[in-house]
Motif scaffolding. Sequence first.
Motif, PDB file in Angstrom:
ATOM      1  N   GLU A 511      53.431   1.192  25.879  1.00 34.12           N
ATOM      2  CA  GLU A 511      54.028   0.656  24.657  1.00 34.12           C
ATOM      3  C   GLU A 511      53.443  -0.707  24.325  1.00 34.12           C
ATOM      4  O   GLU A 511      53.146  -1.006  23.150  1.00 34.12           O
ATOM      5  CB  GLU A 511      55.548   0.517  24.833  1.00 34.12           C
ATOM      6  N   SER A 512      53.271  -1.526  25.357  1.00 34.12           N
ATOM      7  CA  SER A 512      52.706  -2.861  25.161  1.00 34.12           C
ATOM      8  C   SER A 512      51.280  -2.770  24.632  1.00 34.12           C
ATOM      9  O   SER A 512      50.895  -3.502  23.703  1.00 34.12           O
ATOM     10  CB  SER A 512      52.734  -3.635  26.479  1.00 34.12           C
ATOM     11  N   ILE A 513      50.485  -1.854  25.198  1.00 31.42           N
ATOM     12  CA  ILE A 513      49.114  -1.647  24.729  1.00 31.42           C
ATOM     13  C   ILE A 513      49.108  -1.178  23.276  1.00 31.42           C
ATOM     14  O   ILE A 513      48.331  -1.665  22.430  1.00 31.42           O
ATOM     15  CB  ILE A 513      48.394  -0.614  25.635  1.00 31.42           C
ATOM     16  N   LYS A 514      49.986  -0.231  22.959  1.00 28.41           N
ATOM     17  CA  LYS A 514      50.064   0.305  21.591  1.00 28.41           C
ATOM     18  C   LYS A 514      50.389  -0.802  20.587  1.00 28.41           C
ATOM     19  O   LYS A 514      49.744  -0.938  19.533  1.00 28.41           O
ATOM     20  CB  LYS A 514      51.144   1.392  21.532  1.00 28.41           C
ATOM     21  N   LEU A 524      44.055   4.046  18.453  1.00 24.45           N
ATOM     22  CA  LEU A 524      44.189   4.502  19.840  1.00 24.45           C
ATOM     23  C   LEU A 524      44.166   6.021  19.889  1.00 24.45           C
ATOM     24  O   LEU A 524      44.928   6.686  19.173  1.00 24.45           O
ATOM     25  CB  LEU A 524      45.497   3.992  20.449  1.00 24.45           C
ATOM     26  N   ILE A 525      43.275   6.567  20.727  1.00 27.00           N
ATOM     27  CA  ILE A 525      43.193   8.017  20.935  1.00 27.00           C
ATOM     28  C   ILE A 525      43.453   8.306  22.405  1.00 27.00           C
ATOM     29  O   ILE A 525      42.779   7.752  23.291  1.00 27.00           O
ATOM     30  CB  ILE A 525      41.826   8.566  20.519  1.00 27.00           C
ATOM     31  N   ILE A 526      44.443   9.134  22.677  1.00 28.94           N
ATOM     32  CA  ILE A 526      44.788   9.523  24.055  1.00 28.94           C
ATOM     33  C   ILE A 526      44.225  10.916  24.298  1.00 28.94           C
ATOM     34  O   ILE A 526      44.616  11.879  23.640  1.00 28.94           O
ATOM     35  CB  ILE A 526      46.310   9.497  24.268  1.00 28.94           C
ATOM     36  N   LEU A 537      55.831  10.170  26.368  1.00 25.89           N
ATOM     37  CA  LEU A 537      55.389   9.125  25.443  1.00 25.89           C
ATOM     38  C   LEU A 537      56.070   9.278  24.089  1.00 25.89           C
ATOM     39  O   LEU A 537      56.456   8.283  23.455  1.00 25.89           O
ATOM     40  CB  LEU A 537      53.869   9.176  25.282  1.00 25.89           C
ATOM     41  N   ARG A 538      56.215  10.499  23.619  1.00 25.76           N
ATOM     42  CA  ARG A 538      56.858  10.735  22.324  1.00 25.76           C
ATOM     43  C   ARG A 538      58.310  10.252  22.338  1.00 25.76           C
ATOM     44  O   ARG A 538      58.799   9.673  21.364  1.00 25.76           O
ATOM     45  CB  ARG A 538      56.801  12.221  21.977  1.00 25.76           C
ATOM     46  N   TYR A 544      52.088  10.653  17.451  1.00 28.17           N
ATOM     47  CA  TYR A 544      51.007  10.767  16.444  1.00 28.17           C
ATOM     48  C   TYR A 544      51.295   9.906  15.220  1.00 28.17           C
ATOM     49  O   TYR A 544      52.383   9.940  14.650  1.00 28.17           O
ATOM     50  CB  TYR A 544      50.845  12.230  16.034  1.00 28.17           C
ATOM     51  N   LYS A 545      50.292   9.121  14.863  1.00 32.05           N
ATOM     52  CA  LYS A 545      50.381   8.284  13.658  1.00 32.05           C
ATOM     53  C   LYS A 545      48.984   8.207  13.066  1.00 32.05           C
ATOM     54  O   LYS A 545      48.111   7.547  13.624  1.00 32.05           O
ATOM     55  CB  LYS A 545      50.901   6.890  14.014  1.00 32.05           C
TER      56      LYS A 545
END
Length: 572
Positions: A511-514, A524-526, A537-538, A544-545
């Motif tokens: 979350e901090s990285i995002k 950001l692509i995971i 994560l969801r 997805y955004k």
Amino acid sequence: MFSALKKSLSSKPTYSDFQSNVLAGLTVGVIALPLSMALAIASGVPPQHGLYTAIVAGIVIAISGGSKVNISGPTAAFVVVLLPIVHQFGIGGLLVSGFMAGIILILMGVGKLGKLIEIVPYPVVIGFTAGIGVVIATFQIKDFLGLDIEALDGDYLEKLSLIVHALPSVDWQELLIGGLTITTLLLWPRLHSKIPGHLVALLLGSVVAWLLSQMSQDFSVATIGSRFHYDTNGVTGNGIPPFLPAFDWPWNLADADGKPIGISFELVKLLLPSAITIAILGALESLLCAVVADGMSGKKHNPNDELIGQGIGNLLAPLFGGIPATAAIARTTANIKAGGTLPLSSVVHGLFILASILALTPLLAYIPMASMAALLLVVAWNMSEAKHFIRTIKIGPKDDVIVLLLCFILTVLFDMTIAVAVGMGLAAMLFIRRSISLTNTTRVEKNHEAFGEHGELPDNISAYDINGPLFFGSAQKALQIISQVTPDVRVIILDMSKVNLLDMSAIIAMESIKDSLEKQKIGLIINNLQPRMILKLRRAGIRYKKGRIQFSRTLTDGVSIAKEMLKSSEAH
């Protein structure tokens, strides 16, 4: 529960099986009889309490446990834990602790913790078993040498000091009988006889001591009969009472001052740490014994049922004067070698000891205390695992050697409760540190073959490979490098193909990285994260955004998505 008994009944044992298990039970009973008395004495209680333990716990655990061949009773591993309890709380406190440990063991079994117990690190086990061996051996020096010491009080160093200062008072008569017994114990195995060596050694020591006392009035050694006395229902005598174990609530027995200890919340709080230690140690011993027994017998135990069986045995044994019990490797090994394949052999072993109480107590009173001390010295040496201890120090990794020595020193100088807690805690910390070192994040080369048709990555796209579990110890370290990107980078691809664990700490770090990347307007692509972890994560809001956070299945797809992100951002 009762799985061992059910399997035994379902397998329809033959008359030959019945006969071999009866003989095995008698053989183990002969071995367990003196050992049970010696271990009770070493624990600070009269010898009959060890016999009561072997009878009640031995029979109950065999019927209700998860192993067909385990033989349970008092063991040397408990001595270091039980002796301080007896000194502080008396026999009443000891039996209440055992009763509480029985409840804890049942809860452990019901909670399916049987498999977890098996992951205790090897250095921890060797460290505290070696420490127990040293403590037991030290405490037997007094009776072995006949030293003039009223009571071994204080901590280990104080007791050792008392022994050293009393060495000039060595009694040659006690030393003679103790030396004869221990010599027999050490030499008898070389004859490869089926007769148990300790039975021969104790018999020889007792007979020689009796003959010498008859030949000379000046010859006298302490015996079970001269050391212990009983007063049961108005009947008094020396040695072991020739009665069946009687039912009584543990809290009705005496505390350290000789008064009924009673039961209270305050007492339970005081005894809880000891009860937990007894339960953990009992679980370890019984499951290790079951694993050894499986290897020898070819059978398979149920670890959770074994814990429940151990719990039931330790719950019932104190009601009849029994001290804490667990499976004993030496007796279980003897049972298997003698042909024991069913719980019947353990039941017979308990009934043999019961019959011995009724018929042999006058003879048992003649056993010299020096002979019992010699037996315990050999038991202490065998359980100390000296060869394994030295080998671990020689070849073990530095961290494991530290754990081993720390557990050993804490067991000897303090007590098992502290040693087990610190040893397990330190081993867990070392495991976490090693696990952290397994997780790493590396930047993927721009011309890596995994990018396929895209060839070399443009400067404004960076890819990172995260390898290993992401948990509270490793997440921050693994993800820290990602936050340190160059100003020209507009999209980051995280290849998480090799991530097999994602805990709450890792989710918070993600979350901090995002949030950090969103503020810098970096996409950001995971890539290739397992579906169950994508779901985590969801739930945390990392989903997805378009143009900001997206998911891919391969690095090639990830680069395609990254290029689309760049085009979209340039268009705006």
